[in-house]
Scaffold this active site. Structure first.
Site, PDB file in Angstrom:
ATOM      1  N   ASP A  29       0.836  -1.204   0.000  1.00  0.00           N
ATOM      2  CA  ASP A  29       0.000   0.000   0.000  1.00  0.00           C
ATOM      3  C   ASP A  29       0.874   1.259   0.000  1.00  0.00           C
ATOM      4  O   ASP A  29       2.010   1.246   0.474  1.00  0.00           O
ATOM      5  CB  ASP A  29      -0.895  -0.017   1.243  1.00  0.00           C
ATOM      6  CG  ASP A  29      -2.097   0.899   1.080  1.00  0.00           C
ATOM      7  OD1 ASP A  29      -2.342   1.387  -0.043  1.00  0.00           O
ATOM      8  OD2 ASP A  29      -2.791   1.142   2.085  1.00  0.00           O
ATOM      9  N   ASN A  77     -10.554  -3.044  -5.878  1.00  0.00           N
ATOM     10  CA  ASN A  77      -9.860  -2.041  -6.700  1.00  0.00           C
ATOM     11  C   ASN A  77     -10.601  -1.712  -8.002  1.00  0.00           C
ATOM     12  O   ASN A  77     -10.317  -0.707  -8.648  1.00  0.00           O
ATOM     13  CB  ASN A  77      -8.420  -2.489  -7.035  1.00  0.00           C
ATOM     14  CG  ASN A  77      -7.479  -2.458  -5.839  1.00  0.00           C
ATOM     15  OD1 ASN A  77      -6.520  -3.213  -5.764  1.00  0.00           O
ATOM     16  ND2 ASN A  77      -7.745  -1.578  -4.882  1.00  0.00           N
TER      17      ASN A  77
HETATM   18  C1  FPP Z   1      -2.083   0.493  -3.300  1.00  0.00           C
HETATM   19  O1  FPP Z   1      -1.521   1.762  -3.434  1.00  0.00           O
HETATM   20  C2  FPP Z   1      -1.537  -0.411  -4.238  1.00  0.00           C
HETATM   21  C3  FPP Z   1      -2.278  -1.227  -5.043  1.00  0.00           C
HETATM   22  C4  FPP Z   1      -3.479  -0.872  -5.800  1.00  0.00           C
HETATM   23  C5  FPP Z   1      -1.833  -2.589  -5.140  1.00  0.00           C
HETATM   24  C6  FPP Z   1      -0.360  -2.732  -5.393  1.00  0.00           C
HETATM   25  C7  FPP Z   1      -0.036  -2.448  -6.785  1.00  0.00           C
HETATM   26  C8  FPP Z   1       1.222  -2.384  -7.245  1.00  0.00           C
HETATM   27  C9  FPP Z   1       2.460  -2.602  -6.464  1.00  0.00           C
HETATM   28  C10 FPP Z   1       1.391  -2.057  -8.658  1.00  0.00           C
HETATM   29  C11 FPP Z   1       0.712  -3.079  -9.491  1.00  0.00           C
HETATM   30  C12 FPP Z   1       1.364  -4.403  -9.417  1.00  0.00           C
HETATM   31  C13 FPP Z   1       1.108  -5.305 -10.351  1.00  0.00           C
HETATM   32  C14 FPP Z   1       1.888  -6.592 -10.408  1.00  0.00           C
HETATM   33  C15 FPP Z   1       0.063  -5.033 -11.333  1.00  0.00           C
HETATM   34  P1  FPP Z   1      -2.581   2.917  -3.349  1.00  0.00           P
HETATM   35  O2  FPP Z   1      -2.863   3.374  -4.725  1.00  0.00           O
HETATM   36  O3  FPP Z   1      -3.790   2.474  -2.579  1.00  0.00           O
HETATM   37  O4  FPP Z   1      -1.793   3.964  -2.527  1.00  0.00           O
HETATM   38  P2  FPP Z   1      -2.445   5.095  -1.616  1.00  0.00           P
HETATM   39  O5  FPP Z   1      -3.089   4.412  -0.455  1.00  0.00           O
HETATM   40  O6  FPP Z   1      -1.252   5.899  -1.215  1.00  0.00           O
HETATM   41  O7  FPP Z   1      -3.412   5.854  -2.479  1.00  0.00           O
END
Ligand code: FPP
Length: 249
Positions: A29, A77
């Site tokens: 995250d 998501n």
């Molecule tokens: C959350 O960050 C992250 C995700 C949506 C999942 C993890 C995704 C990755 C590491 C990239 C994609 C990986 C692959 C293999 C497709 P967030 O967007 O919720 O961060 P925030 O809480 O700071 O908004």
């Protein structure tokens, strides 16, 4: 990493640990906040997040972790803006295209935990190919939770159990586990969450009942080998009792 101590002794920055978790689950995250802090768009954060998977996998091998489950896309998501969702889909496709051979040569076995519903046929094929291509590798298992939901997984397992006509009275936890996406994998010993929150977010909810939980404020793209080591040190401090009482009591 080797560093020189004041009395000129060479010492490792990562002394060996008494216990290393066999299976680590990673809730990656904080990509969005990492990007925002740098004045970048969210997609740049996700790209940096994908780039961080390889060094994390290498560090995991070095520390002796045998299974790493990464939470790459949850079914929740889908409710993000369409451009962000398609960006994440594209990133998985690109990562599989550009990294598969290298992962294979380094002995990583790729597994997928999640549903195919909603994923393009092209991406489905890529995932199936990556899983099949690496299935005999045994250095480390990289289990990619993509389009994953813990409750959805339990529902999918239950549906299949009913379809298979399993006798309800003989259904055991072991049998049930065999119907999960994680079939054949031991339960996670440690779940790490980056980005500072303390939530399970529907991740491995059946499998993690006895897992130790570790949360760090570090955003996923900045989570490095030292951060992973810190989590393992904390894991070593925990006393795992699996519901029993310590010997001394
Ligand atoms: C959350 O960050 C992250 C995700 C949506 C999942 C993890 C995704 C990755 C590491 C990239 C994609 C990986 C692959 C293999 C497709 P967030 O967007 O919720 O961060 P925030 O809480 O700071 O908004």
């Amino acid at each position: 990493m080797i560093r020189q101590s004041p009395d000129n002794q060479i010492e490792s920055a990562f002394p060996p640990l008494a216990r290393v978790p066999y299976h680590v689950g990673m809730i990656m995250d904080g990509n969005g906040r990492w990007a925002k802090a740098r004045g970048l768009i969210r997609h740049a954060g996700h790209r940096a997040g994908v780039d961080n998977i390889r060094p994390t996998l290498e560090a995991s091998v070095e520390f002796g972790i045998k299974v790493l489950t990464i939470y790459a896309f949850s079914t929740e998501n889908w409710s993000r803006p369409i451009e962000e969702v398609s960006g994440l889909m594209r990133l998985l496709g690109m990562a599989l295209r550009s990294r598969l051979q290298e992962l294979h040569e380094n002995g990583a076995q790729i597994r997928h935990s999640g549903r195919f519903t909603g994923i393009s046929e092209e991406l489905q094929k890529q995932i199936l190919h990556a899983v099949d291509y690496t299935k005999h590798n045994d250095r480390i298992i990289l289990n990619v939770a993509f389009n994953y939901s813990g409750r959805g997984e339990i529902l999918d397992a239950t549906r299949q159990i009913i379809k298979d006509g399993i006798d309800p009275d003989s259904l055991s936890e072991e049998t049930f586990s065999r119907y999960l996406y994680t079939e054949g994998l031991p339960d996670p010993d440690l779940i790490i969450r980056t980005g500072g929150d303390w939530r399970m977010s529907n991740f491995l909810i059946w499998q993690s009942v006895y897992a130790e939980y570790y949360s760090t404020p570090t955003y996923w793209p900045a989570f490095d080998k030292t951060e992973l080591y810190k989590a393992l040190v904390e894991f070593n401090r925990r006393e795992r009792r699996f519901g029993s009482v310590p010997d001394a009591e």
